[in-house]
Design an enzyme around this catalytic site. Sequence first.
Site, PDB file in Angstrom:
ATOM      1  N   ASP A   1      -5.844  30.749  59.558  1.00  0.00           N
ATOM      2  CA  ASP A   1      -5.256  30.268  61.057  1.00  0.00           C
ATOM      3  C   ASP A   1      -3.785  30.786  60.523  1.00  0.00           C
ATOM      4  O   ASP A   1      -3.304  29.792  60.075  1.00  0.00           O
ATOM      5  CB  ASP A   1      -5.778  28.912  61.869  1.00  0.00           C
ATOM      6  CG  ASP A   1      -5.272  28.910  62.935  1.00  0.00           C
ATOM      7  OD1 ASP A   1      -4.331  30.521  63.604  1.00  0.00           O
ATOM      8  OD2 ASP A   1      -5.995  28.885  63.880  1.00  0.00           O
TER       9      ASP A   1
ATOM     10  N   ASP B   1      -3.433  33.827  65.315  1.00  0.00           N
ATOM     11  CA  ASP B   1      -2.542  33.278  66.564  1.00  0.00           C
ATOM     12  C   ASP B   1      -1.746  33.896  67.942  1.00  0.00           C
ATOM     13  O   ASP B   1      -0.980  34.414  66.847  1.00  0.00           O
ATOM     14  CB  ASP B   1      -1.516  31.334  66.540  1.00  0.00           C
ATOM     15  CG  ASP B   1      -1.645  30.743  67.590  1.00  0.00           C
ATOM     16  OD1 ASP B   1      -2.854  30.698  68.066  1.00  0.00           O
ATOM     17  OD2 ASP B   1      -0.964  30.192  67.459  1.00  0.00           O
TER      18      ASP B   1
ATOM     19  N   GLU C   1      -6.410  36.416  68.965  1.00  0.00           N
ATOM     20  CA  GLU C   1      -6.124  35.695  69.390  1.00  0.00           C
ATOM     21  C   GLU C   1      -5.273  36.389  70.706  1.00  0.00           C
ATOM     22  O   GLU C   1      -4.283  36.456  70.451  1.00  0.00           O
ATOM     23  CB  GLU C   1      -5.709  33.690  69.286  1.00  0.00           C
ATOM     24  CG  GLU C   1      -5.400  33.654  71.105  1.00  0.00           C
ATOM     25  CD  GLU C   1      -5.272  32.343  71.141  1.00  0.00           C
ATOM     26  OE1 GLU C   1      -5.308  31.237  71.388  1.00  0.00           O
ATOM     27  OE2 GLU C   1      -4.115  32.235  70.756  1.00  0.00           O
TER      28      GLU C   1
ATOM     29  N   HIS D   1     -10.201  24.596  70.525  1.00  0.00           N
ATOM     30  CA  HIS D   1      -9.541  23.579  70.570  1.00  0.00           C
ATOM     31  C   HIS D   1      -9.043  23.365  71.501  1.00  0.00           C
ATOM     32  O   HIS D   1      -8.112  22.791  71.759  1.00  0.00           O
ATOM     33  CB  HIS D   1      -9.266  23.192  68.660  1.00  0.00           C
ATOM     34  CG  HIS D   1      -7.900  24.661  69.094  1.00  0.00           C
ATOM     35  ND1 HIS D   1      -8.712  25.522  68.467  1.00  0.00           N
ATOM     36  CD2 HIS D   1      -6.352  25.075  69.210  1.00  0.00           C
ATOM     37  CE1 HIS D   1      -7.431  26.892  68.729  1.00  0.00           C
ATOM     38  NE2 HIS D   1      -5.863  25.860  68.677  1.00  0.00           N
ATOM     39  N   ASP D   2      -8.939  24.535  71.926  1.00  0.00           N
ATOM     40  CA  ASP D   2      -7.784  24.155  73.436  1.00  0.00           C
ATOM     41  C   ASP D   2      -8.460  24.772  74.530  1.00  0.00           C
ATOM     42  O   ASP D   2      -8.479  24.520  75.946  1.00  0.00           O
ATOM     43  CB  ASP D   2      -7.337  25.656  73.887  1.00  0.00           C
ATOM     44  CG  ASP D   2      -5.954  26.193  72.431  1.00  0.00           C
ATOM     45  OD1 ASP D   2      -5.496  24.794  72.268  1.00  0.00           O
ATOM     46  OD2 ASP D   2      -5.927  26.989  71.505  1.00  0.00           O
TER      47      ASP D   2
END
Length: 562
Positions: A102, A198, A249, A323-324
């Site tokens: 990431d 990200d 993302e 995870h969000d």
Amino acid sequence: MNNSNSTANWKKSVIYQIYPKSFRSAQQRATGDIQGVTEKLDYLAFLGVDYIWLTPVYTSPQRDNGYDVSNYYTIDESYGTMEDFDQLIAEARSRGIGIMMDIVVNHSSTDHAWFQEAKQDRNSRYRDYYIWRDQPNNWASKFGGSAWEYDEVTEQYYLHLFDKTQADLNWENEQMRADVYEMMRFWADKGVSGFRLDVINLISKNTDFPDDLTGDGRKHYTDGPHVHEYIQEMNCEVFAGREVITVGEMSSTSIDNCVLYSNPERRELSMTFSFHHLKVDYPNGDKWTEAPFDFAMLKQIMSDWQVGMHAGHGWNALFWCNHDQPRIVSRFGDDGIYREKSAKMLATALHMLQGTPYIYQGEEIGMTNPNFASIDRYRDVETLNIYGLKRRAGQSDQDIMGAIRQKSRDNSRTPMQWNNSAYAGFSEVEPWIDVASNYPEINVERALNDKESILYHYKKLIHLRKTIDAVTDGDYRIVCGDHPQVWAYTRTTKDETLLVVNNFYGDQTSIDWRTEPGVMNQLNSGSAEVLLTNYEDNVNLDGTSLPLRPYESIIYRITTPN
Ligand code: TEU
């Protein structure tokens, strides 16, 4: 894992996302670690995934659980050591699994050495690695409040689109970009098989920094002026000539931009995450209001992205969870009596689409939102910021807690449920965040012992993707698009058609094929075989209507006789 970067190969892969803080603590601590991931590789190989996307494990003050990186070259000691990481790569590779790193380079932690130097002195060589202004504009931080923070030493404001400890990097600065690419090559040279980038579509800001009419500022930095140029540069500097897959993302993006990001001819990224389908329970765009989801809108958005990306030769990253996000079975399914049925239905609806599916840890066993009783059980910086802001604005605890229980990012961050021992087998000591109370019923050990479990359903879906070309290549077409509770679609190649039918509700219903003469003719002329369903017995497809039970989901394969 692919041994070559040929499209045919990686386009059949499935990716598993691990949030290591909540996955498994091999060292029996409150937070998970890299050795804990290595320990569970056999489980992931059994499931059949090709890659693991590991959320950030770099050195970090952990204010945003690692999305605030203070050193891009080192492993945070809470996760272990670089030797642990090297071992993970090697052990994963020996099972045919690649590790995706990431990369968080829209911003760094304010603890990063660059920022520490930059804030000492306006003449520091790192000053221009960040974005400084004498006056703030009206842009809002995505985590609440202003996007600008005043620095008293040098008497200027710096930009932070996220938390004030996450300072935005200045991508206009060529040296900063070169440093980022060098860092990425360091991880590629170590043998990682891919990168997840990200909020990468936020890196190019409108450098006039104008005030925004609505005050959120998004349109001045989303898919900004030089973003494609920078990503092409990154591709050339880092990805070119290496066997890596990449996913960006993309916050609040558009189909047109995602086609540009992921069309292979443009040499940017392999695929993109977009989020419009996960805002269908944000009434008027407001996340922090408790609300049911808009099913018609969900179908429309999913269909538009399927058709639009396919037409532009782009490639979707498919996902319900990360995870969000809240747990999908609690969100678009039923985490009560129809938990198993609805979790399987949701899995089928997603995995038969075109793109690359991502499974977020625990999704494959139908983990649910934890419904914590009070704010003191929550840990997420966004949740705590919003709670403070709403309370100060006069909202009652009860009101805001309703929305937090439904929407908080902590819904997906509770410890992975491995078995029914204390703390669900995550650790022998009390975890950093509570385990959901349903772990005695919902855990991996139980799922492994039950061939009808959600876990086995995911395993079968992964197998279908690998063995049936229509899943990868077929044209998407929505069927009975106006149906108020069914999302049905076909995936068609010249040899076959997959018909995927999903009842998104707990009430029975039916589909009338007479409104879809094309599908009806195919069913009658070819041979229809049921590939997968979530009920034990199958309904008869003949006739003009198909009855569907609560959350029923069926995949048919229709081959037209020559
Ligand atoms: O998230 C980006 C992002 O904008 C969201 O998904 C965000 O969590 C949501 O809009 C809040 O309502 C990425 C990471 O996935 C997230 O964990 C980080 O906090 C964020 O970037 C900042 O690095």
